[in-house]
Design a protein around this motif. Structure first.
Motif, PDB file in Angstrom:
ATOM      1  N   GLY A 179       0.785  -1.226   0.000  1.00 14.38           N
ATOM      2  CA  GLY A 179       0.000   0.000   0.000  1.00 14.38           C
ATOM      3  C   GLY A 179       0.815   1.273   0.000  1.00 14.38           C
ATOM      4  N   VAL A 180       2.131   1.159  -0.201  1.00 12.37           N
ATOM      5  CA  VAL A 180       2.979   2.348  -0.259  1.00 12.37           C
ATOM      6  C   VAL A 180       2.800   3.005  -1.619  1.00 12.37           C
ATOM      7  N   ARG A 181       2.559   4.308  -1.608  1.00 11.27           N
ATOM      8  CA  ARG A 181       2.355   5.055  -2.842  1.00 11.27           C
ATOM      9  C   ARG A 181       3.233   6.308  -2.808  1.00 11.27           C
ATOM     10  N   ARG A 182       4.473   6.150  -3.186  1.00 15.54           N
ATOM     11  CA  ARG A 182       5.453   7.235  -3.155  1.00 15.54           C
ATOM     12  C   ARG A 182       6.200   7.294  -4.483  1.00 15.54           C
ATOM     13  N   PRO A 183       6.778   8.452  -4.818  1.00 12.45           N
ATOM     14  CA  PRO A 183       7.642   8.499  -6.001  1.00 12.45           C
ATOM     15  C   PRO A 183       8.859   7.609  -5.826  1.00 12.45           C
ATOM     16  N   LEU A 184       9.450   7.207  -6.934  1.00 10.85           N
ATOM     17  CA  LEU A 184      10.734   6.521  -6.887  1.00 10.85           C
ATOM     18  C   LEU A 184      11.819   7.570  -7.045  1.00 10.85           C
ATOM     19  N   SER A 185      12.653   7.690  -6.015  1.00 11.21           N
ATOM     20  CA  SER A 185      13.675   8.728  -5.988  1.00 11.21           C
ATOM     21  C   SER A 185      15.055   8.102  -6.124  1.00 11.21           C
ATOM     22  N   ALA A 186      15.731   8.373  -7.222  1.00 16.24           N
ATOM     23  CA  ALA A 186      17.049   7.792  -7.475  1.00 16.24           C
ATOM     24  C   ALA A 186      18.114   8.467  -6.615  1.00 16.24           C
ATOM     25  N   GLU A 187      19.003   7.646  -6.075  1.00 13.65           N
ATOM     26  CA  GLU A 187      20.245   8.148  -5.469  1.00 13.65           C
ATOM     27  C   GLU A 187      21.335   7.139  -5.818  1.00 13.65           C
ATOM     28  N   VAL A 188      21.796   7.235  -7.057  1.00 16.63           N
ATOM     29  CA  VAL A 188      22.760   6.267  -7.579  1.00 16.63           C
ATOM     30  C   VAL A 188      24.145   6.913  -7.558  1.00 16.63           C
ATOM     31  N   LEU A 189      24.782   6.835  -6.404  1.00 20.10           N
ATOM     32  CA  LEU A 189      26.095   7.440  -6.232  1.00 20.10           C
ATOM     33  C   LEU A 189      27.155   6.437  -6.675  1.00 20.10           C
ATOM     34  N   GLY A 190      27.394   6.423  -7.963  1.00 24.17           N
ATOM     35  CA  GLY A 190      28.393   5.531  -8.551  1.00 24.17           C
ATOM     36  C   GLY A 190      29.329   6.342  -9.425  1.00 24.17           C
ATOM     37  N   ASP A 191      30.621   6.249  -9.184  1.00 23.60           N
ATOM     38  CA  ASP A 191      31.569   7.113  -9.882  1.00 23.60           C
ATOM     39  C   ASP A 191      31.505   6.960 -11.390  1.00 23.60           C
ATOM     40  N   SER A 192      31.347   5.735 -11.886  1.00 29.68           N
ATOM     41  CA  SER A 192      31.319   5.537 -13.335  1.00 29.68           C
ATOM     42  C   SER A 192      30.086   6.180 -13.955  1.00 29.68           C
ATOM     43  N   LEU A 193      28.952   6.097 -13.271  1.00 27.59           N
ATOM     44  CA  LEU A 193      27.733   6.735 -13.775  1.00 27.59           C
ATOM     45  C   LEU A 193      27.858   8.248 -13.733  1.00 27.59           C
ATOM     46  N   LEU A 194      28.379   8.772 -12.638  1.00 29.83           N
ATOM     47  CA  LEU A 194      28.437  10.222 -12.470  1.00 29.83           C
ATOM     48  C   LEU A 194      29.503  10.865 -13.349  1.00 29.83           C
ATOM     49  N   ALA A 195      30.376  10.058 -13.934  1.00 28.93           N
ATOM     50  CA  ALA A 195      31.376  10.589 -14.857  1.00 28.93           C
ATOM     51  C   ALA A 195      30.790  10.861 -16.237  1.00 28.93           C
ATOM     52  N   LEU A 196      29.581  10.358 -16.507  1.00 26.63           N
ATOM     53  CA  LEU A 196      28.948  10.566 -17.809  1.00 26.63           C
ATOM     54  C   LEU A 196      28.487  12.011 -17.961  1.00 26.63           C
TER      55      LEU A 196
END
Length: 268
Positions: free
Chosen positions: A230-247
């Protein structure tokens, strides 16, 4: 108002990117809102933006602030004045602040309950909610520990920030989700874990998270259990990954929102 089916993101994924640049990029990528850190807020103020400017800029980009990060020294013994963060949240239109313990300071269960209850009382004066974030890095290590504090504090504006990375690394299981009233899960923060735990959980949390669905954290299954509960919330990304954040920013945001879509329990 943000709800199930909306995608949001922590501005922690935009390390060093000015607010004036990242908010239009979020809108273009399809995000509905974001979690703002005090560091990003102070950086925006340093460029000359007032609180009113920030509110207007958020609205002009069709976005909402989901919450303001984050209180890390709020327990008795290491407590700092939460007024700045809570006042700031109210001033910029953030409906919620989050509290997390990452230093391993443990004053005991009763003190944790009292500390969280006091935070809720202060936030209540501004009509704000407080989300308690559990993490195996600190002294509130898992979902049951956070749930006990929420239940004992008995504050209507107090709930839990449920992070899938922390849930996986705390060896959480689905029955733990069903034991928490769904209206007490105030936020769903999403990333994935690799197959092996790093030597430092803090380093892994800050530099080696994976996009949801690309790791071993069974993120889709966990989120489906939240939705079934019954949880109805947005999906909030917090993907702290160096390879991703280098893009490049646009590519990083595109990959992130596409990954959220692969694990979402709701049709968007």
């Amino acid at each position: 108002m943000l709800g199930a089916g909306d995608y949001t993101i922590s501005l922690g994924q935009m390390r060093g990117v000015p607010l004036r640049e990242c908010l239009p990029a979020l809108t273009t990528a399809g995000f509905s809102g974001f979690a703002l850190s005090m560091d990003a807020y102070r950086a925006a103020r340093a460029t000359g933006l007032s609180d009113a400017d920030i509110r207007a800029f958020v609205a002009d980009n069709g976005l909402e602030i989901e919450w303001l990060d984050g209180l890390i020294e709020w327990l008795p013994g290491v407590q700092t004045d939460p007024a700045e963060l809570i006042d700031t949240a109210a001033a910029i239109g953030a409906p919620m602040v989050n509290a997390v313990e990452i230093f391993g300071h443990d004053p005991g269960e009763a003190a944790k309950v009292d500390g969280f209850s006091a935070l809720c009382e202060t936030a209540k004066q501004h009509g704000l909610n407080v989300a308690l974030e559990f993490t195996p890095i600190g002294s509130i290590p898992d979902l049951p520990a956070a749930a006990r504090i929420i239940e004992a504090a008995a504050q209507e504006n107090g709930g839990i920030l449920f992070d899938t990375w922390h849930f996986a690394r705390s060896h959480g299981w689905l029955d733990q989700i069903a034991a928490v009233p769904p209206d007490r899960l105030f936020a769903l923060q999403v990333s994935d874990t690799g197959p092996a735990t790093h030597h430092s959980l803090f380093d892994e949390a800050m530099h080696h998270r994976l996009l949801p669905g690309e790791g071993t954290g069974s993120v889709a299954t966990v989120l489906a259990a939240c939705a079934a509960h019954g949880v109805r919330r947005p999906l909030s990304a917090e993907v702290l990954g160096d390879s991703l954040l280098a893009l490049p920013l646009a590519q990083m945001l595109s990959r992130t929102i596409d990954a959220l879509g692969t694990v979402s329990p709701w049709e968007v």
